[in-house]
Design a protein around this motif. Structure first.
Motif, mmCIF file in Angstrom:
data_model
loop_
_atom_site.group_PDB
_atom_site.id
_atom_site.type_symbol
_atom_site.label_atom_id
_atom_site.label_comp_id
_atom_site.label_asym_id
_atom_site.label_seq_id
_atom_site.Cartn_x
_atom_site.Cartn_y
_atom_site.Cartn_z
ATOM 1 N N ALA A 1 -13.626 -9.640 80.441
ATOM 2 C CA ALA A 1 -12.363 -10.111 79.863
ATOM 3 C C ALA A 1 -11.179 -9.529 80.631
ATOM 4 C CB ALA A 1 -12.291 -9.717 78.387
ATOM 5 N N ILE A 2 -11.309 -8.268 81.032
ATOM 6 C CA ILE A 2 -10.228 -7.623 81.780
ATOM 7 C C ILE A 2 -10.050 -8.291 83.149
ATOM 8 C CG2 ILE A 2 -9.547 -5.492 82.966
ATOM 9 C CD1 ILE A 2 -10.747 -3.931 80.623
ATOM 10 N N LEU B 1 -8.402 -4.910 72.381
ATOM 11 C CA LEU B 1 -9.650 -4.304 71.917
ATOM 12 C C LEU B 1 -9.381 -3.676 70.554
ATOM 13 C CD1 LEU B 1 -12.575 -3.254 72.282
ATOM 14 C CD2 LEU B 1 -11.577 -1.203 73.288
ATOM 15 N N LEU B 2 -10.159 -4.083 69.562
ATOM 16 C CA LEU B 2 -10.018 -3.534 68.213
ATOM 17 C C LEU B 2 -11.256 -2.695 67.897
ATOM 18 C CD1 LEU B 2 -8.120 -6.068 68.236
ATOM 19 C CD2 LEU B 2 -8.699 -6.392 65.842
ATOM 20 N N LEU B 3 -11.041 -1.454 67.529
ATOM 21 C CA LEU B 3 -12.161 -0.618 67.086
ATOM 22 C C LEU B 3 -12.002 -0.406 65.590
ATOM 23 C CD1 LEU B 3 -12.893 2.368 69.473
ATOM 24 C CD2 LEU B 3 -14.065 0.202 69.266
ATOM 25 N N MET B 4 -13.097 -0.614 64.874
ATOM 26 C CA MET B 4 -12.995 -0.518 63.426
ATOM 27 C C MET B 4 -14.046 0.410 62.845
ATOM 28 S SD MET B 4 -13.425 -3.531 60.669
ATOM 29 C CE MET B 4 -15.079 -3.111 60.150
ATOM 30 N N ASP B 5 -13.648 1.149 61.866
ATOM 31 C CA ASP B 5 -14.538 2.098 61.211
ATOM 32 C C ASP B 5 -14.364 1.890 59.710
ATOM 33 O OD1 ASP B 5 -15.888 4.899 62.112
ATOM 34 O OD2 ASP B 5 -14.983 5.064 60.128
ATOM 35 N N VAL C 1 -10.442 -9.458 71.518
ATOM 36 C CA VAL C 1 -9.672 -10.684 71.371
ATOM 37 C C VAL C 1 -9.145 -11.011 72.758
ATOM 38 C CG1 VAL C 1 -7.746 -11.804 70.203
ATOM 39 C CG2 VAL C 1 -9.028 -10.004 69.044
ATOM 40 N N SER C 2 -9.798 -11.960 73.418
ATOM 41 C CA SER C 2 -9.333 -12.293 74.763
ATOM 42 C C SER C 2 -8.165 -13.263 74.654
ATOM 43 C CB SER C 2 -10.464 -12.858 75.609
ATOM 44 O OG SER C 2 -11.311 -13.646 74.833
ATOM 45 N N ALA D 1 -5.176 -12.691 73.985
ATOM 46 C CA ALA D 1 -4.210 -12.420 72.915
ATOM 47 C C ALA D 1 -2.832 -12.606 73.569
ATOM 48 C CB ALA D 1 -4.360 -10.990 72.421
ATOM 49 N N ALA D 2 -1.996 -13.422 72.959
ATOM 50 C CA ALA D 2 -0.710 -13.730 73.581
ATOM 51 C C ALA D 2 0.167 -12.484 73.685
ATOM 52 C CB ALA D 2 0.004 -14.811 72.789
ATOM 53 N N ASP D 3 0.202 -11.712 72.623
ATOM 54 C CA ASP D 3 1.005 -10.490 72.623
ATOM 55 C C ASP D 3 0.459 -9.529 71.566
ATOM 56 O OD1 ASP D 3 1.655 -11.722 70.262
ATOM 57 O OD2 ASP D 3 3.592 -12.441 70.970
ATOM 58 N N ALA D 4 1.142 -8.408 71.418
ATOM 59 C CA ALA D 4 0.709 -7.403 70.453
ATOM 60 C C ALA D 4 0.656 -8.000 69.048
ATOM 61 C CB ALA D 4 1.659 -6.214 70.495
ATOM 62 N N GLN D 5 1.590 -8.924 68.808
ATOM 63 C CA GLN D 5 1.652 -9.571 67.506
ATOM 64 C C GLN D 5 0.334 -10.275 67.171
ATOM 65 O OE1 GLN D 5 4.447 -8.601 66.370
ATOM 66 N NE2 GLN D 5 3.905 -9.345 64.325
ATOM 67 N N ALA D 6 -0.199 -10.953 68.175
ATOM 68 C CA ALA D 6 -1.456 -11.688 67.985
ATOM 69 C C ALA D 6 -2.599 -10.732 67.674
ATOM 70 C CB ALA D 6 -1.774 -12.510 69.226
ATOM 71 N N ALA D 7 -2.579 -9.586 68.334
ATOM 72 C CA ALA D 7 -3.632 -8.595 68.105
ATOM 73 C C ALA D 7 -3.513 -8.038 66.692
ATOM 74 C CB ALA D 7 -3.527 -7.474 69.126
ATOM 75 N N ALA D 8 -2.273 -7.771 66.276
ATOM 76 C CA ALA D 8 -2.040 -7.256 64.930
ATOM 77 C C ALA D 8 -2.508 -8.267 63.888
ATOM 78 C CB ALA D 8 -0.565 -6.937 64.739
#
Ligand code: C2E
Ligand code: CA
Ligand code: CA
Length: 601
Positions: free
Chosen positions: A190-191, A203-207, A256-257, A259-266
């Motif tokens: 993806a990178i 990249l989202l890491l979830m716990d 999330v490949s 992702a348009a911006d930080a907003q999209a990731a959020a």
């Protein structure tokens, strides 16, 4: 032998016509009989071979090779009748259209008289596909190409096994999601892709927040079912081009490949959190499990897999700590030196793998010389950096939220040790250090209570040392937590006293049993009048308030004696004993009759 390629057209004719003697003729006849017998056997072998074998005539000018012979194996494999294929082109190998380039390469080799080998997907006459190993070998006679022999091997089974093995190696057995290995590869891809397109990857890491509780309360089976349900919900939140992976335990990762911006990731993070909001039902039990998500963006927070993972990891702990649901990798928490970031990631692993160790330092009663307690001091036996002092990683743990699992682990191990000592007939009391952040943890009293119960330790055996400054960070809150701890019977101590800004009147309100004078005053008290005055004042003050005083950092006999004269209650320091592993402490106690010999010195 039907239409065999292996014709016995040797030079019999020459043998009859040449003028040779009878014995020689008989020898040659015998030789030829042998040869034709061998050829017949070979021909039969070719025919019955399971492997598909085809013989083709060489390409002549622009006319490609033509099939001259196929064995039963070949016909059976494809479902051909022999007469259908004789005279046909290499198309009979049935290489699927999507692998046209391989079919082209085959012809290329044939025209250049070079052997050819490839693993390809081939289509049978009934339209089904199989994986074949195809080899074409040129046959020459006296340097002249006479035929091509093709060997066709059906490797579908073997391939499927390889595919399933590969799947096992790259997927999580419990949830069926991609595992860490596959996630790394996908993130890498993806990178690379984003670099070309000038795009962004998140990249989202979830716990999960309360997974350990679920596991502990209801058992592993329960936990497993829950994890599968979580995996299912996560997958439903992701688009096809994104990836959800399970990294182990209750930790998941999402890519999330584009992702348009930080907003999209959020937005993606919020979607995931919403999806987990609805309670889970496992075997009739309704479970509420929240989650914390850390987000790192390419290229904003890192340009490679490692730095993104680390960034997201740190952010995840920030999210946990702030109970904010999700959090971005930030300059403040994350973008420290790469060294520190590495340390954060390693510390997490160290907590999980038990690379942290507890050492114990005796606290002696000055008048009797007897040991009253052992202070628990943490050490990190780092695989490459060697032993690390707590000052090198505790502040980092505090900033990243790792202090929570660290404190949980520490309480558990210290009380386990306390129980072990009691069982061995040595009722050693312990004092553990609790950091400012842990003091703000609402769950602290509950955790302490659970650990005491788990190891069946009397609360009086546990003292908690809190630094003066961490109490002052939020006095009202600290007071509430301390009061709860005290009501449970746990002993409390104010550590590093004299270094903070607490007014002495504050001390009166605090439900504490002990004041520890910071070693910076104790160390110099025999040579500095000012320091001696401070120590004396603190001792008097503490006694007026009905608290015990402990002097830390006693490094020589003169200090010990002076403290005795000043009426100090307890002392601790290298002169008495350095912090040591649990086993050594037992030896030390044996050799020193619980510290008694100090009394005489
Ligand atoms: P602290 O609570 O004031 O602990 C006393 C420190 O002084 C320890 O250092 C101890 O090894 C050292 N010390 C003991 N006797 C002497 C002496 O005679 N002279 C001198 N110069 N030093 C002496 P350590 O183990 O490196 O710990 C440093 C600090 O790290 C501790 O200060 C404490 O604030 C923190 N810490 C240690 N273990 C833990 C832990 O398990 N949890 C938390 N939250 N903090 C910890
Ligand atoms: Ca301490
Ligand atoms: Ca101290």
């Amino acid at each position: 032998m039907p239409d065999g390629p292996v014709e016995t057209t040797t030079s019999l004719h020459t043998a009859w016509t040449t003028d040779i003697g009878v014995p020689e003729l008989e020898r040659r006849l015998a030789e030829q009989r042998l040869q034709s017998e061998q050829l017949r056997l070979l021909g039969t072998a070719v025919h019955v071979a399971e492997e598909g074998i085809a013989i083709l005539t060489p390409a002549v000018e622009a006319v490609g090779p033509r099939v001259a012979f196929v064995n039963d194996g070949f016909c059976g494999m494809y479902g051909y009748k022999r007469e259908d294929v004789i005279g046909q082109t290499p198309e009979i190998f049935g290489i699927v259209e999507r692998q046209q380039s391989i079919a082209d390469a085959l012809l290329h080799h044939v025209f250049e008289t070079r052997p050819f080998a490839a693993e390809v997907t081939a289509q049978r006459t009934d339209g089904s596909e199989m994986e074949i190993d195809l080899q074409l070998v040129p046959v020459e006679d006296a340097g002249q190409l006479t035929h091509w022999v093709a060997f066709v091997h059906d490797v579908t089974m073997a391939k499927t096994q390889v595919v399933s093995l590969r799947h096992q190696a790259t997927h999580d057995g419990l949830t069926g999601l991609p595992n860490r290995t596959l996630l790394f590869d996908a993130l890498e891809a993806a990178i690379t892709d984003a670099r070309e397109k000038n795009a962004m990857v998140a990249l989202l890491l979830m716990d999960l927040d309360r997974f350990k509780e679920v596991n502990d309360t209801f058992g592993h089976h329960f936990g497993d079912v829950l994890l599968r349900q979580v995996a299912f919900r996560l997958q439903n939140q992701m688009r096809g081009s994104d990836m959800v992976a399970r990294l182990g335990g209750d930790e998941f990762a999402m890519i999330v490949s584009d992702a348009a911006d930080a907003q999209a990731a959020a937005l993606a993070a919020r979607r995931v959190l919403n999806a987990l909001e609805l309670p889970f039902v496992v075997e009739g039990q309704v479970l509420d499990v929240g989650a914390s998500i850390g987000i790192a963006l390419y290229p904003t927070h890192g340009a490679d897999v490692r730095s993104l993972l680390r960034g997201a990891d740190v952010a995840m702990y920030t999210a946990k700590e702030n109970q904010s649901g999700y959090s971005f990798h930030s300059r403040e928490t994350g973008t420290r030196s790469p060294d520190q970031l590495a340390l954060v990631a390693e510390l997490r692993v160290a907590i999980e793998r038990g690379q942290l160790e507890l050492h114990y330092q005796p606290k002696l009663h000055l008048r009797s010389g007897l040991m009253t307690r052992a202070e628990v001091l943490i050490r990190w036996n780092h695989p490459s950096r060697g032993f690390l002092a707590p000052t090198e990683f505790i502040p980092l743990a505090e900033r990243t939220g790792l202090i929570r699992p660290l404190t949980d682990w520490l309480l558990d191990r210290a009380l386990e040790q306390c129980r072990a000592w009691q069982d061995a007939g040595a009722p050693v009391h312990v004092a553990v250090n609790i950091s400012a952040k842990s003091l703000l943890d609402q769950d602290l009293p509950q955790k302490v209570h659970a650990a005491l119960a788990r190891w069946n330790v009397d609360p009086r055996f546990l003292k908690i040392e809190i630094t003066e400054s961490s109490i002052m960070a939020d006095p009202a809150h600290a007071l509430a937590i301390l009061a709860m701890l005290q009501s449970m019977g746990v002993r409390l101590s104010v550590d590093d006293f004299g270094t903070g800004y607490s007014s002495l009147t504050h001390l009166r309100e605090l439900p504490i049993d002990e004041i520890k004078i910071d070693k910076s005053f104790v160390g110099q008290m025999t040579v500095s009048d000012a320091d001696a005055a401070i120590v004396r004042t603190v001792i008097h003050l503490a006694h007026d308030l009905g608290k015990q005083v402990c002097a830390e950092g006693v490094e020589d006999e003169a200090t010990w004696k002076m403290l005795c004269d000043l009426g100090c209650d307890l002392a601790q320091g290298y002169w008495i004993a350095k912090p040591m592993p649990a086993g050594e402490l037992m030896q030390w106690l044996d050799q020193n009759s619980w510290g008694l010999h100090r009394k005489s010195s």
